[in-house]
Structures are given as C-alpha cells and as structure tokens.
Design a protein around this motif. Structure first.
Motif, PDB file in Angstrom:
ATOM      1  N   LEU A   1       0.893  -1.036  -0.262  1.00  0.00           N
ATOM      2  CA  LEU A   1       0.173  -0.174   0.194  1.00  0.00           C
ATOM      3  C   LEU A   1       0.459   1.396  -0.037  1.00  0.00           C
ATOM      4  O   LEU A   1       0.674   2.528  -0.756  1.00  0.00           O
ATOM      5  N   TYR A   2       1.815   1.588   1.058  1.00  0.00           N
ATOM      6  CA  TYR A   2       2.008   2.516   0.698  1.00  0.00           C
ATOM      7  C   TYR A   2       3.441   2.506  -0.972  1.00  0.00           C
ATOM      8  O   TYR A   2       3.527   4.052  -0.783  1.00  0.00           O
ATOM      9  N   ASN A   3       3.556   1.906  -1.143  1.00  0.00           N
ATOM     10  CA  ASN A   3       4.680   1.280  -2.674  1.00  0.00           C
ATOM     11  C   ASN A   3       3.470   2.225  -3.462  1.00  0.00           C
ATOM     12  O   ASN A   3       3.676   3.058  -3.986  1.00  0.00           O
ATOM     13  N   GLY A   4       2.505   1.465  -3.358  1.00  0.00           N
ATOM     14  CA  GLY A   4       1.355   2.162  -4.077  1.00  0.00           C
ATOM     15  C   GLY A   4       1.110   3.984  -4.309  1.00  0.00           C
ATOM     16  O   GLY A   4       1.357   4.936  -4.844  1.00  0.00           O
TER      17      GLY A   4
ATOM     18  N   ILE B   1      -2.138  10.682   4.952  1.00  0.00           N
ATOM     19  CA  ILE B   1      -2.448   9.010   3.895  1.00  0.00           C
ATOM     20  C   ILE B   1      -2.370   8.151   5.631  1.00  0.00           C
ATOM     21  O   ILE B   1      -1.539   8.845   5.455  1.00  0.00           O
ATOM     22  N   CYS B   2      -3.395   7.815   5.247  1.00  0.00           N
ATOM     23  CA  CYS B   2      -3.018   6.551   6.454  1.00  0.00           C
ATOM     24  C   CYS B   2      -3.487   5.140   6.279  1.00  0.00           C
ATOM     25  O   CYS B   2      -4.430   4.899   5.404  1.00  0.00           O
ATOM     26  N   LEU B   3      -2.444   4.809   6.498  1.00  0.00           N
ATOM     27  CA  LEU B   3      -2.478   2.704   5.746  1.00  0.00           C
ATOM     28  C   LEU B   3      -2.085   2.057   6.508  1.00  0.00           C
ATOM     29  O   LEU B   3      -1.535   2.023   7.225  1.00  0.00           O
ATOM     30  N   GLY B   4      -3.140   1.102   6.722  1.00  0.00           N
ATOM     31  CA  GLY B   4      -3.228  -0.260   7.060  1.00  0.00           C
ATOM     32  C   GLY B   4      -4.245  -1.280   6.509  1.00  0.00           C
ATOM     33  O   GLY B   4      -4.673  -1.198   5.745  1.00  0.00           O
TER      34      GLY B   4
ATOM     35  N   LYS C   1      -4.944   0.453  -3.143  1.00  0.00           N
ATOM     36  CA  LYS C   1      -5.955   0.884  -2.115  1.00  0.00           C
ATOM     37  C   LYS C   1      -4.841   2.681  -1.571  1.00  0.00           C
ATOM     38  O   LYS C   1      -5.327   3.355  -1.359  1.00  0.00           O
ATOM     39  N   GLY C   2      -3.714   2.196  -2.115  1.00  0.00           N
ATOM     40  CA  GLY C   2      -2.500   2.721  -1.433  1.00  0.00           C
ATOM     41  C   GLY C   2      -2.523   3.449  -2.508  1.00  0.00           C
ATOM     42  O   GLY C   2      -1.935   5.201  -1.894  1.00  0.00           O
TER      43      GLY C   2
END
Ligand SMILES: Nc1c(NC[C@H](O)[C@H](O)[C@H](O)CO)[nH]c(=O)[nH]c1=O
Ligand SMILES: CC(=O)[C@@H](O)COP(=O)(O)O
Length: 177
Positions: free
Chosen positions: A53-56, A99-102, A158-159
């Motif tokens: 997700l972070y990479n995206g 941006i919050c990714l989880g 989704k990222g």
C-alpha cells in the motif's frame, strides 16, 4: 475533479471498486501534486500488505508531481495507532494532507470491529481537529487474499487510491482558502 456543475452543485465522477477498480483513474482529472506536502502514516501489522500500500501511495504521489522531499513517512505498530500517528505528524509538520495506510483482517473475535470503527472515526476526528485532509487508506478484509487483491492485485491498490484522493483534497482546500 469537478465533472460538471449547475447552480453551484458540483458533480464528481465517482470511483467505485466494482466498477472501475481502486487504481483506474482514467475517468477523472488529477491535479499536480508538486505544490503540496504529504504525510504517509503506515501500520506495521500485516507488513506484506501495508508495504505494498505504501509503495502504491508513494509511487502515485511522485507520478503526479510530488517532490520526494515533501513526502514524510511515519510507521506505527497497528492500524489502531494510525489516528495518533496522524495527529502527531500534523502537530509536528506543516502538511497539506495525510494518508493513513493499514490492513485489518478479521480474526476469531469482535476485535476487528472495534479497530475498524476506532480508526475510521479517529482519522475523521483528526482531520477535523487540524482542518487538513486525512485520508482513510485502510483495508478491512475477511482474509489475507482479499487484502492482497487490493494492495497491488486484481482490484488495484488502495494506497494509490488514497494518494490520488489526498492530491485532490489538497487541491480542493488550496483552491478555497
Ligand atoms: N489484528 C490487527 C491489528 N491489531 C493491532 C491493533 O491495531 C493495535 O495495534 C493493538 O490493538 C494495540 O493498540 N492491527 C492491524 O493493523 N491489523 C490487524 O489485523
Ligand atoms: C483484527 C484483529 O485484531 C484480529 O486479527 C485479532 O484476531 P482475534 O480476533 O482472533 O483475536
């Protein structure tokens, strides 16, 4: 972006997983991200998924003109900590969007429900507290396969979706301030 307007009612071309996928933005106009400063708060739980997700998200920000020096990453233990991570980051740095990714995956108990509700409400409250866009890029799935499908798999990333949303919200805010 605005698709059409009438009597000051602005109509946006919607994004929907089952229609377009999380990463199909061919139907919308995405503004340049060059002028904006972004934070990305990412959970370490289910790191295989959150890393994707972070990479995206990072790749999407750069693709749309963001400068690498204007992207700040903050890692937190779990999705429940995304709220405080976003709050801490917004208090520490002058950012245009966070941006919050989880990735929260259903287990045997109702713990899933409490985490998902807490972080969704928490992220919203932090956005209001700081008057800054805070984007909910958290997967809430039944299993790991569903999560992988949405972190660079058949349903997109989704990222990436969250990053595009952050750019759009930053532009909206800057256009009205
Ligand atoms: N089960 C998952 C968790 N659990 C940990 C919580 O997010 C939190 O760190 C803990 O309750 C201490 O406050 N976190 C995820 O991100 N994903 C999960 O599937
Ligand atoms: C979402 C969670 O916290 C979950 O993975 C924990 O698993 P369990 O509900 O079986 O304790």
């Amino acid at each position: 972006m605005v698709v059409s307007s009438a009597d000051n009612h602005f109509f946006f071309q919607g994004m929907a997983t089952h229609l377009k996928g999380l990463s199909d933005f061919s139907h919308i106009e995405i503004p340049s991200a060059k002028a904006y400063r972004f934070g990305i708060v990412v959970s370490q739980w289910n790191a295989e998924v959150t890393g994707a997700l972070y990479n995206g998200a990072y790749t999407a920000l750069i693709k749309h003109g963001a400068l690498s020096e204007n992207i700040t990453e903050l890692q937190v233990p779990g999705s429940f900590e995304l709220t405080s991570g976003a709050d801490i980051l917004l208090a520490a740095k002058d950012l245009d969007a966070v941006i919050c990714l989880g990735c929260v995956i259903q287990g045997e108990t109702r713990h899933f429900d409490f985490i998902c509700n807490a972080v969704a409400n928490g992220v919203t409250n932090v956005s209001i507290k700081h008057n800054k866009p805070v984007i909910f890029g958290v997967l809430t799935t039944d299993n790991l396969e569903q999560a992988k499908d949405r972190a660079g798999g058949k349903h997109g990333n989704k990222g990436e979706e969250a990053a595009v949303t952050a750019i759009m919200m930053a532009q909206i805010k800057s256009s009205l301030v």
